[in-house]
Write an enzyme that holds these catalytic residues in place. Structure first.
Site, short mmCIF file in Angstrom:
data_model
loop_
_atom_site.label_atom_id
_atom_site.label_comp_id
_atom_site.label_asym_id
_atom_site.label_seq_id
_atom_site.Cartn_x
_atom_site.Cartn_y
_atom_site.Cartn_z
N TYR A 59 0.88 -1.28 0.02
CA TYR A 59 0.29 -0.08 0.04
C TYR A 59 0.84 1.38 -0.11
O TYR A 59 0.42 2.27 -0.08
CB TYR A 59 -0.96 0.09 1.19
CG TYR A 59 -1.92 -1.01 1.32
CD1 TYR A 59 -1.90 -1.92 0.52
CD2 TYR A 59 -2.61 -1.30 2.55
CE1 TYR A 59 -3.05 -3.13 0.55
CE2 TYR A 59 -3.37 -2.36 2.58
CZ TYR A 59 -3.52 -3.39 1.74
OH TYR A 59 -4.35 -4.56 1.89
N HIS A 118 0.88 -11.95 2.27
CA HIS A 118 -0.44 -11.26 1.88
C HIS A 118 -0.86 -12.25 0.91
O HIS A 118 -2.44 -11.84 0.59
CB HIS A 118 0.18 -10.05 0.91
CG HIS A 118 -0.74 -8.98 0.57
ND1 HIS A 118 -0.40 -7.62 0.66
CD2 HIS A 118 -2.13 -8.96 0.25
CE1 HIS A 118 -1.35 -6.60 0.40
NE2 HIS A 118 -2.46 -7.55 0.16
N GLN A 171 -6.94 -13.39 6.05
CA GLN A 171 -7.73 -12.17 5.93
C GLN A 171 -8.28 -12.47 4.43
O GLN A 171 -7.40 -12.53 3.51
CB GLN A 171 -6.77 -10.92 5.88
CG GLN A 171 -7.61 -9.61 5.36
CD GLN A 171 -6.75 -8.43 5.44
OE1 GLN A 171 -6.30 -7.78 4.30
NE2 GLN A 171 -6.17 -7.97 6.63
N LEU A 200 -17.19 -3.48 1.72
CA LEU A 200 -18.19 -2.77 0.64
C LEU A 200 -17.60 -3.05 -0.64
O LEU A 200 -18.07 -2.45 -1.75
CB LEU A 200 -17.98 -1.34 1.04
CG LEU A 200 -18.38 -0.91 2.32
CD1 LEU A 200 -18.13 0.60 2.60
CD2 LEU A 200 -19.61 -1.56 3.07
N SER A 241 -12.03 3.95 4.93
CA SER A 241 -12.58 5.20 4.53
C SER A 241 -11.69 6.21 5.14
O SER A 241 -11.18 6.24 6.44
CB SER A 241 -13.95 5.48 5.43
OG SER A 241 -14.43 6.89 4.94
#
Ligand SMILES: NC(=O)c1ccc[n+]([C@@H]2O[C@H](COP(=O)([O-])OP(=O)(O)OC[C@H]3O[C@@H](n4cnc5c(N)ncnc54)[C@H](OP(=O)(O)O)[C@@H]3O)[C@@H](O)[C@H]2O)c1
Length: 282
Positions: A59, A118, A171, A200, A241
């Protein structure tokens, strides 16, 4: 904040090697790459009650996460920082060790709470040595808990054949549109918790009209109903968010009772993959 116990079990006899209490809602920080965006988002999230931050080397914002964690008034021991070994680095024992140290340097923290592979290393031959490195990082204390991400049922079965210590977390993408009951069960069967990413569907379902209509029946928003649905499945959930009011909205899902609309939400399952899905790779 409610927590779930993430446990690494001994693969031979199933005894607990270590346990970590993980808050059931966390902040995901993928795609927070504008200057100051990740730092501000994490600092705000911590100030309103988030205690779990999910980042990854890929990221590109581990440094900002570490900076915000250090700047926050919340004590370090009360915050769970998750980061991940990037797939291109999951090639050998040495590379896994080296890249964990690099993440620690970027975070400027003295330990990582949860370190995840990951995605299953692309070279199947690398899976065992990479996991051995994870076990050694746990033993030496650089990381407090070790897990995986995007491991499918076959990857978990294979891991059982070489692991000395079983993962505490898997995950994976999980939300009302991709419910994955068998994968969730397989994750539990190795003693791990499911951590639901993209609740989402990467925002693709944040404004879903059908979900909004169902959610309206109990006076909540579609994203809140989606997040609470994941929580009620027994998963930890990590919505992203950067927006302060949406961070609050997502956190408030915790207090909802969706029992009157759960059956309708269950009907949304369509195996909808919002991005990648390494769980189905060989
Ligand atoms: N292990 C993996 O392979 C993997 C893959 C994907 C994601 N993840 C992790 O999971 C986290 C969450 O997944 P995600 O980032 O893919 O997507 P997500 O959480 O499903 O959705 C995030 C998107 O929805 C918007 N959003 C958030 N809350 C909202 C609300 N209440 N109302 C309307 N829109 C809302 C966000 O915009 P705003 O920011 O503008 O609110 C953003 O565009 C990631 O950040 C990352 O930490 C892991």
């Amino acid at each position: 904040m409610k927590t779930l116990r993430a446990v690494n079990h001994d693969a031979r006899d199933g005894t607990e090697c270590n346990a970590l209490d993980i808050p059931v809602i966390g902040l995901g920080v993928w795609m927070m790459n504008k200057p100051g965006e990740c730092y501000d988002a994490v600092l705000n999230a911590l100030s309103i009650g988030y205690r779990l931050i999910d980042t990854a080397r890929s990221y590109g914002n581990e440094a900002a996460v570490g900076e915000a964690v250090r700047a926050s008034e919340v004590r370090r021991e009360d915050i769970i920082v998750v980061t991940k070994l990037r797939r291109i680095h999951a090639t050998s024992y040495e590379s896994a060790i080296e890249n964990c140290k690099r993440s620690l340097d970027l975070l400027k923290l003295d330990h990582i709470d949860v370190y995840l592979v990951h995605a299953p290393p692309e070279d199947p031959e690398a899976r065992e040595p990479v996991w051995r490195a994870m076990e050694d990082l746990l033993a030496e204390g650089s990381v407090k808990s070790i897990g995986v991400s995007n491991y499918g049922i076959n990857h978990l079965a294979d891991l059982r054949s070489y692991a000395r210590i079983l993962p505490s977390i898997n995950q994976v993408e999980l939300n009302p549109w991709i419910q994955r009951p068998q994968l969730h069960d397989a994750t539990r069967a190795v003693g791990a918790l499911t951590m639901a990413y993209s609740p989402l569907a990467r925002g693709q379902k944040a404004n879903d009209v059908d979900m909004a209509l169902v959610a309206k029946k109990i006076g909540c928003t579609g994203p809140q109903a989606s997040i609470k649905w994941c929580l009620d499945r027994g998963a930890i959930v990590i919505p992203k968010s950067s927006n302060y009011s949406r961070q609050r909205e997502n956190l408030d899902s915790l207090g909802l009772d969706i029992s009157d609309i759960r059956a309708e939400i269950d009907m949304f399952d369509s195996n909808y993959v919002s991005g990648w899905d390494p769980t189905v790779e060989p």
